[in-house]
Design a protein around this motif. Structure first.
Motif, short mmCIF file in Angstrom:
data_model
loop_
_atom_site.label_atom_id
_atom_site.label_comp_id
_atom_site.label_asym_id
_atom_site.label_seq_id
_atom_site.Cartn_x
_atom_site.Cartn_y
_atom_site.Cartn_z
N PRO A 232 0.80 -1.21 0.00
CA PRO A 232 0.00 0.00 0.00
C PRO A 232 0.84 1.27 0.00
CG PRO A 232 0.21 -0.81 2.23
CD PRO A 232 0.90 -1.82 1.35
N VAL A 233 0.22 2.37 -0.43
CA VAL A 233 0.77 3.71 -0.26
C VAL A 233 -0.21 4.41 0.67
CG1 VAL A 233 1.54 5.83 -1.37
CG2 VAL A 233 1.63 3.66 -2.64
N ALA A 234 0.17 4.60 1.92
CA ALA A 234 -0.79 5.08 2.92
C ALA A 234 -0.20 6.24 3.73
CB ALA A 234 -1.18 3.94 3.86
N ILE A 235 -1.01 7.28 3.88
CA ILE A 235 -0.65 8.46 4.66
C ILE A 235 -1.79 8.74 5.64
CG2 ILE A 235 -0.16 10.95 4.59
CD1 ILE A 235 2.06 9.44 3.34
N LEU A 236 -1.46 9.06 6.89
CA LEU A 236 -2.50 9.42 7.85
C LEU A 236 -3.37 10.55 7.30
CD1 LEU A 236 -0.67 9.45 11.31
CD2 LEU A 236 -2.21 7.70 10.42
N PRO A 237 -4.67 10.49 7.52
CA PRO A 237 -5.57 11.52 6.97
C PRO A 237 -5.14 12.95 7.26
CG PRO A 237 -6.85 9.71 7.86
CD PRO A 237 -5.41 9.43 8.23
N ALA A 238 -4.65 13.21 8.45
CA ALA A 238 -4.25 14.57 8.82
C ALA A 238 -3.06 15.08 8.01
CB ALA A 238 -3.92 14.63 10.32
N TYR A 239 -2.32 14.17 7.39
CA TYR A 239 -1.12 14.54 6.63
C TYR A 239 -1.33 14.44 5.12
CZ TYR A 239 1.69 14.56 10.91
OH TYR A 239 2.22 14.85 12.14
N GLN A 240 -2.50 14.01 4.71
CA GLN A 240 -2.76 13.87 3.28
C GLN A 240 -2.89 15.23 2.60
OE1 GLN A 240 -6.17 11.26 2.87
NE2 GLN A 240 -5.15 9.57 3.92
N GLY A 241 -2.53 15.28 1.33
CA GLY A 241 -2.62 16.52 0.58
C GLY A 241 -1.44 17.45 0.74
#
Length: 297
Positions: A232-241
């Protein structure tokens, strides 16, 4: 013609059938490594369609491991008949449905080019849940990976990072169709024992000592040639974008190049337009599209 449970004595015939037809299907669970280890168990309920000569001319099999059971669903390993008759598909489906106690649905991925199987599936009242796209990147130059201040990217440390990986992956995919079921620490540990495991291919991104992203590169094969699979390529929601997904992707591409892979491959959900746009910007091109059909039991 008859539908019967697969007997141990005919596993080799079943494997041969899967290999014969896997290029027509989603082959996620039909690789040589998967088929070499295949056994008739409660996790692999399997039925075959037999003709008058006792030859296998159809097969239906579930992947019903712990992860899928916790999500109350089963995934088809194969659902195929050489006889294009919906009655035979119906009979194989009914046999498999006896194994769906406590499940909510079953699902199957079908290449959009396989119109005949789609016709059969829709005739059985399956409906489209989502689309998924397969993207490939050829041997291109990889832009330099630059980490912002306060960030650290390092390889997964067995025995230490299982919980970090679990937390990030589950938080990032909590609302992603098809990946909502959380993985366990045991599930993370199993990634280290898969035949596709690459030393150093699992990486974590930290911000001020806290895990915020994960990515995995694994050995794979596409069009009969080696390729590295990213996900997967996964980033915590708070750090996305904030560009961190691009950093992780480039780190994986750099690892692939250092490991001798000339191509990389990944899949993305159709509704995840931002991720798909990122991959295309980074040199990936769409090579396949598959439809995920589901059936509520």
């Amino acid at each position: 013609m008859k539908v019967t449970g697969l007997e141990k004595e005919r596993v080799c015939d079943f494997v041969a059938y899967c290999k014969k037809h896997r290029k027509e299907l989603d082959d996620s669970y039909l690789y040589d490594s998967d088929l070499e280890e295949f056994e008739v168990t409660l996790e692999n309920p399997t039925y075959v369609l037999i003709n008058e000569q006792e030859e296998i001319i159809g097969a239906a099999s579930f992947v019903l491991d712990d992860y899928h059971k916790r999500g109350k669903r089963a995934r088809f390993r194969i659902f195929h008949s050489e006889m294009e008759n919906i009655q035979f598909y119906q009979e194989m489906l009914q046999a498999l449905l006896t194994h769906t106690t406590d499940l909510e649905k079953i699902f199957i991925f079908i290449p959009v080019t396989n119109k005949k199987l789609i016709e059969m599936i829709e005739g059985l009242k399956f409906s489209v849940e989502r689309f998924s796209f397969l993207l490939v990147r050829e041997d291109l130059e990889v832009p330099h990976v630059h980490l912002p201040d306060g960030y650290e990217l390092r390889a997964f440390r067995p025995g230490e990072d299982e919980e970090n990986w679990r937390q990030v992956r589950n938080a990032a995919f909590a609302t992603l169709k098809g990946s909502e079921t959380p993985i366990t620490i045991e599930g993370v540990a199993e990634l280290l024992t898969h035949q596709d495991y690459l030393e150093g291919g699992m990486m974590l991104l930290f911000h001020q000592g806290n895990p915020v992203g994960v990515i995995r590169g694994a050995d794979d094969e596409y069009e009969d040639a080696p390729i590295m699979n990213i996900g997967p390529v996964a980033i915590l929601p708070a750090y996305q974008g904030s560009g961190l997904g691009r950093i992780l992707l480039r780190a994986a591409l750099e690892f692939a190049k250092e490991s001798g892979y000339r191509r990389t491959i990944l899949s993305v959900n159709g509704e995840n337009e931002r991720a798909k746009a990122l991959y295309i910007q980074e040199g990936f091109k769409q090579v396949e599209a598959v439809a995920c059909y589901h059936y509520f039991v």
